[in-house]
Scaffold this active site. Structure first.
Site, mmCIF file in Angstrom:
data_model
loop_
_atom_site.group_PDB
_atom_site.id
_atom_site.type_symbol
_atom_site.label_atom_id
_atom_site.label_comp_id
_atom_site.label_asym_id
_atom_site.label_seq_id
_atom_site.Cartn_x
_atom_site.Cartn_y
_atom_site.Cartn_z
ATOM 1 N N ARG A 77 0.773 -1.243 0.000
ATOM 2 C CA ARG A 77 0.000 0.000 0.000
ATOM 3 C C ARG A 77 0.806 1.297 0.000
ATOM 4 N NH1 ARG A 77 -5.224 -0.439 3.889
ATOM 5 N NH2 ARG A 77 -3.680 -0.306 5.514
ATOM 6 N N ASP A 78 2.110 1.253 -0.141
ATOM 7 C CA ASP A 78 2.881 2.499 -0.177
ATOM 8 C C ASP A 78 4.136 2.330 -1.038
ATOM 9 O OD1 ASP A 78 3.412 5.176 0.410
ATOM 10 O OD2 ASP A 78 4.489 4.700 2.261
ATOM 11 N N ILE A 79 3.969 1.774 -2.227
ATOM 12 C CA ILE A 79 5.119 1.578 -3.103
ATOM 13 C C ILE A 79 5.434 2.897 -3.799
ATOM 14 C CG2 ILE A 79 6.005 0.344 -5.116
ATOM 15 C CD1 ILE A 79 4.173 -1.980 -4.265
#
Length: 116
Positions: A77-79
């Site tokens: 969820r935070d690439i």
């Protein structure tokens, strides 16, 4: 949650959790620290541009890491470039920072994670 997620991960393109312990009201995580790595944002800023082969190699490794995580039921969820480490000598990529991660669900995600 980050410690919980890391316990299921063992892939060459995902940073390894070596140990963890609870301290006061937080967990302290001991992660591998690759010697010649810098985050992809800094690498691209210094290099100014990547040739197509290098960009393809980096992207392939990120996709492999994400596919592995998905197969393990983990959603990062935070690439972003700051959460990708690159070894400037070997070209190996490591996906880091699962702080926004969660267990993969087969539903719509309605909550926003990260910064605007």
């Amino acid at each position: 949650m980050e410690v919980h997620l890391h316990r299921f991960l063992d892939h060459p393109n995902v940073i390894k959790l070596l140990d963890y312990f609870e301290h006061a009201q937080a967990y302290v995580m001991v992660l591998e620290r690759p010697k010649y790595h810098k985050d992809l944002f800094d690498y691209i800023s210094e290099k100014r541009r990547l040739d197509e082969n290098e960009a393809r190699n980096i992207f392939r490794q990120v996709v492999e890491a994400v596919m592995y995580c998905e197969a393990k039921g983990i959603f990062h969820r935070d690439i972003k470039d700051e959460n990708i480490l690159l070894d400037s000598i070997t070209g190996q990529v490591k996906l880091i920072d699962f702080g926004s991660g969660t267990v993969l669900e087969n539903t719509l995600y309605t909550d926003y994670e990260g910064q605007f």
